[in-house]
Write an enzyme that holds these catalytic residues in place. Structure first.
Site, PDB file in Angstrom:
ATOM      1  N   ASN A 128     -12.193  35.999 -19.380  1.00  0.00           N
ATOM      2  CA  ASN A 128     -13.403  35.259 -20.135  1.00  0.00           C
ATOM      3  C   ASN A 128     -14.359  36.434 -20.080  1.00  0.00           C
ATOM      4  OD1 ASN A 128     -15.436  33.875 -20.860  1.00  0.00           O
ATOM      5  ND2 ASN A 128     -15.158  32.070 -19.569  1.00  0.00           N
ATOM      6  N   ARG A 187     -31.684  32.215 -25.984  1.00  0.00           N
ATOM      7  CA  ARG A 187     -31.305  31.888 -27.459  1.00  0.00           C
ATOM      8  C   ARG A 187     -32.104  30.667 -27.816  1.00  0.00           C
ATOM      9  NH1 ARG A 187     -25.192  30.883 -27.053  1.00  0.00           N
ATOM     10  NH2 ARG A 187     -25.251  31.609 -24.944  1.00  0.00           N
TER      11      ARG A 187
END
Length: 393
Positions: free
Chosen positions: A8, A239
């Site tokens: 990952n 974000r």
């Protein structure tokens, strides 16, 4: 040891897990992570029982980027005696319209996945980098891509569509949703932990540096706060979350910002980091006495509550609300504040259970079950990889 490796790869960390194969099944044998890439690199790994195998720190220049991290972790793994990799499973954030389930990777698949790098610039390039390296080192080892978008596929077109002419939907501009591997795992765990609500109306809040919520009914995605990219929905570490597209037009047309500048702002300079000016990490904000940090937390809680209401409407009611991921699993005060905003649908928090980090944190008479369930995306990747490859080379 015959094993499946799960990778990952993120923007500042590389997580790996090794699952040993035993008679067609598997068990976790190793969990490791090299984080702080380019800042304070540190490689840590433990075996399945939690015993430390390595804890190594580096100078920033030694592990300055993801390729360096991949090389370091790969070299360390190759030094483990008796480890025979039979397959590698990867988290890939964006599967676009082409991929609705895990897939064996070849050069053609990799080329197609590279087309979505601009749609997930914090993740997709990093997800694909270790795939390319593994192909170059030993192309005979099967590799499997497992997509964060796959869990959400199969929803009606009216749910996935934006209010744009049909040609844009057909071209792949649609609401995909993300964090699907996490949601898929939570669905499986709920069947064990809370079977009375597992097939009902559930909202799962994956609250971490990346954050989203998903409305689930009968174990399937109904609606998600994220859409075409992983920018949408809840405010995140750096974000922006939901944003009027007119803001983007204004920044370009009136403030003269180039598209690349806007992208850097929305992906790297917004969210908790942009609101607070302190940090993108909720732990830092909770520990800060800066009013701007408190403001960022207030905004985060408000937007979580607001989006939860939208998902309740999508489900037509609610049986359970599940907190997961870094903030959801560890920030009791954030859970409490969000739960307080869910009282209108019958959610009643048990403060003592919440403070203790219990699995069920709602009062016995609460109409909506409140749960904390740690996620395990890597386990889902291992299961998918085993299913596609049989663990055999």
């Amino acid at each position: 040891m015959d094993a499946i490796l799960v990778v990952n790869a993120g923007s500042s960390s590389l997580k790996v897990q090794v699952f040993g194969l035993d008679g067609g099944g598997f068990e976790r044998r190793l969990r490791g992570q090299l984080d702080g890439i380019g800042l304070r690199p540190r490689l840590r790994a433990a075996d399945g029982a939690g015993a430390v195998l390595v804890d190594r720190r580096y100078r920033p220049a030694e592990i300055r980027d993801l390729p360096a991290a991949i090389a370091e972790v790969g070299g360390w793994l190759r030094g483990i005696e008796g480890l025979a990799l039979r397959a590698i499973g990867h988290r890939v954030v964006h599967g676009g319209p082409d991929f609705e389930r895990p897939v064996l990777i070849d050069a053609h698949v990799l080329e197609r996945l590279a087309r979505y790098e601009s749609l997930a610039p914090l993740h997709q390039p990093n997800n694909l980098a270790p795939i390319r390296l593994a192909m170059a080192i030993d192309p005979a080892v099967p590799q499997v891509a497992c997509f964060d978008t796959a869990f959400h596929r199969g929803r009606p077109a009216c749910v996935e569509s934006y209010a744009l002419p049909r040609e844009f939907y057909d071209a792949g501009i649609r609401r995909y949703g993300f964090h699907g591997l996490s949601y898929e795992y939570i669905v499986h765990r709920l069947r064990e932990l809370a079977p009375e609500v597992a097939e009902g109306r559930v909202i799962v809040a994956h609250l971490g540096s990346g954050a989203s919520m998903c409305a689930i009914f009968g174990g399937r995605s109904v609606e998600s706060t994220m859409g075409f990219t992983a920018l949408d929905g809840l405010p995140m570490g750096s974000r922006c979350g939901q944003l009027d597209p007119g803001v983007v037009l204004h920044l370009i047309e009136e403030r003269g910002m180039a598209p690349a500048e806007v992208a850097r702002l929305l992906y790297h300079g917004a969210g908790l980091k942009g609101l607070s000016g302190v940090s993108s990490d909720m732990r830092d904000l909770l520990a800060s006495d800066d009013p701007a940090a408190a403001f960022a937390i207030d905004h985060f809680v408000h937007r979580c509550a607001l989006h939860a209401g939208q998902l309740v409407a999508a489900l037509g009611g609610l049986d359970a609300f599940v907190f997961t991921a870094g903030i959801g699993e560890h920030a009791a005060s954030i859970r409490a504040r969000i739960a307080e905003r869910l009282a209108w649908i019958g959610a009643e928090l048990d403060p003592e259970a919440n403070a203790a980090g219990a699995t069920r944190i709602s009062r016995p008479d609460s109409r909506v079950a409140l749960l904390v369930v740690p996620t395990d995306e890597e386990l889902m990747i291992a299961r998918h990889t085993l299913a596609l490859t049989g663990g055999a080379r």
